[in-house]
Write a protein that holds these residues in place. Structure first.
Motif, PDB file in Angstrom:
ATOM      1  N   VAL A 108      33.311  37.403  65.569  1.00  0.00           N
ATOM      2  CA  VAL A 108      34.480  37.128  66.396  1.00  0.00           C
ATOM      3  C   VAL A 108      34.986  35.714  66.153  1.00  0.00           C
ATOM      4  O   VAL A 108      36.194  35.473  66.061  1.00  0.00           O
ATOM      5  N   ASP A 149      39.781  34.192  75.192  1.00  0.00           N
ATOM      6  CA  ASP A 149      40.883  35.079  74.832  1.00  0.00           C
ATOM      7  C   ASP A 149      41.096  36.024  76.011  1.00  0.00           C
ATOM      8  O   ASP A 149      40.266  36.900  76.262  1.00  0.00           O
ATOM      9  N   GLU A 161      37.570  37.448  76.948  1.00  0.00           N
ATOM     10  CA  GLU A 161      36.536  37.391  75.910  1.00  0.00           C
ATOM     11  C   GLU A 161      36.214  35.931  75.593  1.00  0.00           C
ATOM     12  O   GLU A 161      37.095  35.076  75.550  1.00  0.00           O
ATOM     13  N   THR A 163      33.982  33.108  73.065  1.00  0.00           N
ATOM     14  CA  THR A 163      33.087  32.698  71.983  1.00  0.00           C
ATOM     15  C   THR A 163      32.713  31.244  72.233  1.00  0.00           C
ATOM     16  O   THR A 163      33.519  30.463  72.751  1.00  0.00           O
ATOM     17  N   TYR A 196      33.284  38.690  78.656  1.00  0.00           N
ATOM     18  CA  TYR A 196      32.380  39.378  77.737  1.00  0.00           C
ATOM     19  C   TYR A 196      32.356  38.685  76.384  1.00  0.00           C
ATOM     20  O   TYR A 196      33.233  37.886  76.051  1.00  0.00           O
ATOM     21  N   SER A 197      31.334  38.976  75.606  1.00  0.00           N
ATOM     22  CA  SER A 197      31.183  38.403  74.269  1.00  0.00           C
ATOM     23  C   SER A 197      30.531  39.445  73.375  1.00  0.00           C
ATOM     24  O   SER A 197      29.580  40.125  73.786  1.00  0.00           O
ATOM     25  N   SER A 198      31.043  39.577  72.163  1.00  0.00           N
ATOM     26  CA  SER A 198      30.502  40.529  71.196  1.00  0.00           C
ATOM     27  C   SER A 198      29.663  39.787  70.167  1.00  0.00           C
ATOM     28  O   SER A 198      30.160  38.863  69.507  1.00  0.00           O
ATOM     29  N   MET A 236      27.444  44.153  72.914  1.00  0.00           N
ATOM     30  CA  MET A 236      28.490  43.683  73.827  1.00  0.00           C
ATOM     31  C   MET A 236      27.825  43.171  75.108  1.00  0.00           C
ATOM     32  O   MET A 236      27.158  43.920  75.817  1.00  0.00           O
ATOM     33  N   ALA A 238      28.063  40.834  78.803  1.00  0.00           N
ATOM     34  CA  ALA A 238      29.045  40.577  79.862  1.00  0.00           C
ATOM     35  C   ALA A 238      28.448  39.706  80.960  1.00  0.00           C
ATOM     36  O   ALA A 238      27.232  39.685  81.179  1.00  0.00           O
TER      37      ALA A 238
END
Length: 241
Positions: A108, A149, A161, A163, A196-198, A236, A238
Motif C-alpha cells: 500500500v 486515506d 485507511e 499506512t 484499517y491497514s492492509s 486486513m 482494523a
C-alpha cells in the motif's frame, strides 16, 4: 497532540477546522462549504493568517505546520517532532517511503508514492477522497510518516485507511507509536469510526506492531499479492475508534 485552539469568532474556528481536516485546499471550496459571504471570508482568512494559524499560497489554504499541529518528543537518545505535513515535506516523505518499502513488503505504501508522483501533490481532497500526512522529523529531516486515506463517499465515510512507517535507524524510539496515535486522534476528531491497514502476510513486523497496539485481524485474502513471483496473503487489520 496539542489542545484545541481558541478563537474569538466562530467562523474563524470553522475555517481553521475545515482547512486542518482537508490538509491543503482551495479557498473557494472552503468558503462555499461553510456558507460564509466572500467579504467576511476574506476578513477571517486575513486574521487567521496574521495570527499565524494558517498559511496561504495563491488560492490554496493550509494550517501552519507550527500552529497547534506540532508535538515535540524526546529522550536521552533522540529528540523528534510529529506534525501535520506540508508541501515542503513531499521529497522527504517520498524518500522515506521508498527506503522503507525497499526493506520490507509494504504494498500500500508503494501505491502511495505512485499517487504522489502522478498527482504532483502531497495532500489533496475532492468529492470522493481526502488524504493527509503526518511526519516525524529529526533536526528537520523526515524520518517517518503516517498517511490517512479517507473516503468522502456516504457509504464509506466512516472508515479510513492508514499506512505508517519509520526509517530503520530511527526505530525503537517511540516514533511509530506517536505517528499512529496522532493519526488515530485525527481520525476520531473528524468523525471516523474505524481505521484499517492492509499488510502482506510476509511483513510480520508491521502486523506485530499493530497487534501490540490494539489492532485486530479483520480478514485475510489469500494470494492477494504477487511479489517476486510469490503469492502472499493480504492481512486486513482494523482499529475501532
Amino acid at each position: 497532540m496539542k489542545g484545541r485552539l481558541e478563537f474569538t469568532h466562530d467562523d474563524r474556528r470553522r475555517i481553521y477546522d475545515c482547512v486542518k481536516r482537508r490538509g491543503e485546499t482551495n479557498r473557494e471550496e472552503v468558503r462555499t462549504q461553510l456558507g460564509i459571504d466572500p467579504r467576511g471570508f476574506r476578513h477571517h482568512v486575513a486574521i487567521l493568517r496574521g495570527d499565524g494559524h494558517i498559511e496561504t499560497d495563491g488560492e490554496k489554504l493550509r494550517v501552519s505546520i507550527d500552529d497547534g499541529v506540532r508535538d515535540e518528543f524526546g529522550s536521552d537518545r533522540l529528540e523528534f517532532d510529529i506534525r501535520l505535513a506540508g508541501r515542503e515535506d513531499r521529497s522527504g516523505i517520498l524518500g522515506a517511503i521508498r527506503r522503507v518499502t525497499d526493506e520490507a513488503d509494504c504494498v500500500v505504501a508503494e501505491s502511495v508514492t505512485a499517487e504522489i508522483v502522478f498527482r504532483d501533490a502531497l495532500l489533496w481532497t475532492n468529492e470522493l477522497e481526502l488524504r493527509v500526512f503526518f511526519v516525524a522529523t529529526v533536526q528537520g529531516e523526515v524520518v517517518g510518516w503516517a498517511h490517512i486515506d479517507a473516503s468522502n463517499v456516504d457509504k464509506r465515510d466512516h472508515v479510513a485507511e492508514l499506512t505508517v512507517g519509520v526509517l530503520e535507524e530511527y526505530r525503537d524510539h517511540g516514533i511509530g507509536s506517536r505517528l499512529l496515535s496522532c493519526s488515530l486522534e485525527w481520525a476520531a476528531d473528524n468523525g471516523y469510526e474505524k481505521v484499517y491497514s492492509s499488510v502482506p502476510s510476509s511483513n510480520e513486523d508491521a502486523r506485530s506492531f499493530l497487534e501490540q497496539r490494539g489492532w485486530r485481524v479483520e480478514a485475510v485474502r489469500e494470494d492477494h499479492y504477487k511479489l517476486a513471483d510469490e503469492y502472499l496473503d493480504e492481512v486486513m487489520m482494523a482499529y475501532e475508534l
